[in-house]
Write a protein that holds these residues in place. Structure first.
Motif, PDB file in Angstrom:
ATOM      1  N   SER A 109       0.838  -1.194   0.000  1.00  0.00           N
ATOM      2  CA  SER A 109       0.000   0.000   0.000  1.00  0.00           C
ATOM      3  C   SER A 109       0.872   1.243   0.000  1.00  0.00           C
ATOM      4  O   SER A 109       1.936   1.267   0.634  1.00  0.00           O
ATOM      5  N   ILE A 110       0.440   2.271  -0.715  1.00  0.00           N
ATOM      6  CA  ILE A 110       1.149   3.547  -0.707  1.00  0.00           C
ATOM      7  C   ILE A 110       0.232   4.606  -0.116  1.00  0.00           C
ATOM      8  O   ILE A 110      -0.987   4.535  -0.247  1.00  0.00           O
ATOM      9  N   ASP A 111       0.836   5.584   0.550  1.00  0.00           N
ATOM     10  CA  ASP A 111       0.024   6.598   1.210  1.00  0.00           C
ATOM     11  C   ASP A 111       0.880   7.830   1.470  1.00  0.00           C
ATOM     12  O   ASP A 111       2.115   7.777   1.462  1.00  0.00           O
ATOM     13  N   PHE A 112       0.204   8.959   1.723  1.00  0.00           N
ATOM     14  CA  PHE A 112       0.869  10.179   2.148  1.00  0.00           C
ATOM     15  C   PHE A 112       0.769  10.296   3.660  1.00  0.00           C
ATOM     16  O   PHE A 112      -0.274   9.998   4.256  1.00  0.00           O
ATOM     17  N   VAL A 113       1.859  10.706   4.284  1.00  0.00           N
ATOM     18  CA  VAL A 113       1.880  10.986   5.718  1.00  0.00           C
ATOM     19  C   VAL A 113       2.071  12.485   5.885  1.00  0.00           C
ATOM     20  O   VAL A 113       3.062  13.042   5.399  1.00  0.00           O
ATOM     21  N   ASP A 114       1.110  13.139   6.534  1.00  0.00           N
ATOM     22  CA  ASP A 114       1.199  14.579   6.772  1.00  0.00           C
ATOM     23  C   ASP A 114       1.608  14.839   8.214  1.00  0.00           C
ATOM     24  O   ASP A 114       0.972  14.344   9.149  1.00  0.00           O
ATOM     25  N   SER A 132      -6.036  19.351   4.937  1.00  0.00           N
ATOM     26  CA  SER A 132      -7.271  19.697   5.627  1.00  0.00           C
ATOM     27  C   SER A 132      -6.939  20.114   7.056  1.00  0.00           C
ATOM     28  O   SER A 132      -5.939  19.654   7.622  1.00  0.00           O
ATOM     29  N   PRO A 133      -7.736  20.995   7.658  1.00  0.00           N
ATOM     30  CA  PRO A 133      -7.436  21.472   9.015  1.00  0.00           C
ATOM     31  C   PRO A 133      -7.205  20.318   9.996  1.00  0.00           C
ATOM     32  O   PRO A 133      -7.996  19.389  10.082  1.00  0.00           O
ATOM     33  N   THR A 137      -3.986  23.717  12.274  1.00  0.00           N
ATOM     34  CA  THR A 137      -3.200  24.238  11.154  1.00  0.00           C
ATOM     35  C   THR A 137      -3.625  23.566   9.852  1.00  0.00           C
ATOM     36  O   THR A 137      -4.233  22.493   9.875  1.00  0.00           O
ATOM     37  N   THR A 138      -3.307  24.214   8.738  1.00  0.00           N
ATOM     38  CA  THR A 138      -3.577  23.623   7.420  1.00  0.00           C
ATOM     39  C   THR A 138      -2.285  23.417   6.641  1.00  0.00           C
ATOM     40  O   THR A 138      -2.318  23.137   5.452  1.00  0.00           O
ATOM     41  N   THR A 139      -1.134  23.587   7.295  1.00  0.00           N
ATOM     42  CA  THR A 139       0.150  23.371   6.632  1.00  0.00           C
ATOM     43  C   THR A 139       0.850  22.164   7.243  1.00  0.00           C
ATOM     44  O   THR A 139       0.651  21.837   8.414  1.00  0.00           O
ATOM     45  N   CYS A 140       1.672  21.514   6.447  1.00  0.00           N
ATOM     46  CA  CYS A 140       2.337  20.302   6.923  1.00  0.00           C
ATOM     47  C   CYS A 140       3.593  20.046   6.110  1.00  0.00           C
ATOM     48  O   CYS A 140       3.808  20.620   5.041  1.00  0.00           O
ATOM     49  N   HIS A 141       4.435  19.182   6.655  1.00  0.00           N
ATOM     50  CA  HIS A 141       5.488  18.541   5.876  1.00  0.00           C
ATOM     51  C   HIS A 141       4.924  17.184   5.473  1.00  0.00           C
ATOM     52  O   HIS A 141       4.360  16.471   6.304  1.00  0.00           O
TER      53      HIS A 141
END
Length: 390
Positions: A109-114, A132-133, A137-141
């Motif tokens: 499985s592939i996924d994004f981690v925020d 998404s909030p 916050t709405t910003t992330c690495h």
């Protein structure tokens, strides 16, 4: 070369700490020319901060033999993202192939981690992504990861740093390239709707059968989802253009019988590449195997150092260390502690990830001489307070 403790006798906290230090110590840390320290001194602080879910500053303040926190960060700021990511992915593969049979096919499985971030970028706007909030916050690495879908070995296989000024498909392709380099055959690739992208799907189906939930966009797709009966069909992305992509579409209709307080039918569509001979129910059942990724992410977050640094590379390093610790636990649990039995190994319930982290904490606090006393004020309770109390 990873040296796993021999599986006879007992596994101790010092054994676990030693293997963790050896693995994390392979991450390239250039450091400061002329420093009396070596990378192992720095990574020990980071490991302890990770298993304690605390900051480097606190670790340095609470342990006699720990270097100054400013010195630790001076070293960490010399990290190079390219070399760090390259070395981390080599370690992911080394750990994974310690316990995986190369002759057995696997589901990946592939996924994004925020990683939520409060503040502004350090050098370039592209360091930060929008989400998404969450956590105010709405910003992330953001990081893209691939992990093995397995009950006993849900191990992380690869990861990459994602920038907002690059196409997310570029990051996905980097991860898929690394997954394809593994010696085992990939039976199936799973991804969430954020990967419903023509480039990603083309690259994925070059590797294996692929299931991705469709993003509900466009009248043609909406029309196919307006149904009361499950069925298989064909969908054409970018119809009648040079980018046209034909793919099997599984439209699954299921019913929510009070699940989480919800009722009624729900219609879901899945891009089901190379699975056109399956029923919608079978496609959906296979996709649901990826739900275990949330458990894996909860574990990684329970061993992540806390930091306020703006440096995206240092923050990336802390995430890498967390995933490597989780993978190392899986290796030790399966290869050293789990007992062989018919049908597979008996995974020990007592050797949890929390226990693994506790053991590392115990050994490192002994090694770094945890401060167990603090100077008294020499005054005590004022006489006036004593008299009033009487």
């Amino acid at each position: 070369m990873l040296e796993v403790p021999q599986p006879d006798g007992f596994l101790s906290a010092w054994d676990v700490k030693g293997v963790a230090a050896d693995v994390i110590g392979e991450l390239p840390l250039p450091g400061i020319e002329g420093s009396p320290l070596d990378p192992g001194d720095i990574w020990s602080v980071v490991i302890l901060a990770s298993v304690n879910q605390t900051s480097v500053r606190e670790v340095c303040a609470e342990n006699h033999e720990a270097p100054c926190d400013d010195t630790v960060f001076d070293w960490l700021h010399t990290l190079d993202r390219g070399w760090l990511e390259f070395a981390a992915n080599l370690l992911f593969m080394q750990l994974a192939m310690t316990i995986l049979d190369p002759d057995r096919s696997r589901i990946v499985s592939i996924d994004f981690v925020d990683n939520p971030y409060h503040g502004v970028h350090l050098d370039e706007e592209g360091e930060l992504c929008r989400m998404s909030p969450k956590d105010g916050t709405t910003t992330c690495h953001r990081y893209c990861t691939a992990y093995l879908v397995s009950n006993g070995k849900p191990i992380t296989l690869a990861m990459t740093y994602v920038r907002s000024d690059e196409k997310q498909a570029d990051a996905v392709e980097r991860v898929l390239d690394r997954v394809e380099a593994y010696p085992f055959e990939i039976e199936l690739l799973l991804a969430d709707s954020g990967f419903y992208n023509e480039r990603v799907i083309r690259r994925s189906q070059d590797i294996a059968a692929t299931v991705v939930p469709v993003a509900e966009k466009g009248d043609r797709l909406q029309e196919k989802l307006e149904t009361y009966k499950s069925y298989m069909t064909t969908y054409r992305m970018y119809k009648d253009s040079e980018r046209e992509l034909r793919l099997p579409l599984a439209v699954s209709v299921s019913y929510q019988n009070g699940d989480r307080g919800k009722h009624g039918e729900v219609v879901r569509g899945y891009a089901a590449c190379d699975l056109g001979d399956r029923t919608p129910a079978q496609v959906e059942h296979r996709y649901r195997k990826r739900s275990a990724i949330e458990s894996s992410y909860r574990l990684f977050r329970s061993a992540r150092a806390v930091t306020s640094t703006q440096d995206p590379i240092v923050r990336f390093a802390f995430v890498v260390v967390s995933f490597l610790l989780e993978n190392l636990w899986l290796v030790l649990r399966w290869a050293v502690v789990a007992r062989p039995r018919r049908g597979g190994r008996d995974l020990p319930e007592e050797f949890t990830f929390s226990v693994f982290c506790d053991w590392i904490r115990h050994a490192l606090e002994q090694e770094l001489e945890r401060r167990w006393k603090i100077e008294m004020n020499g005054v005590g309770v004022p006489d006036a307070y004593t008299a009033a109390a009487g």
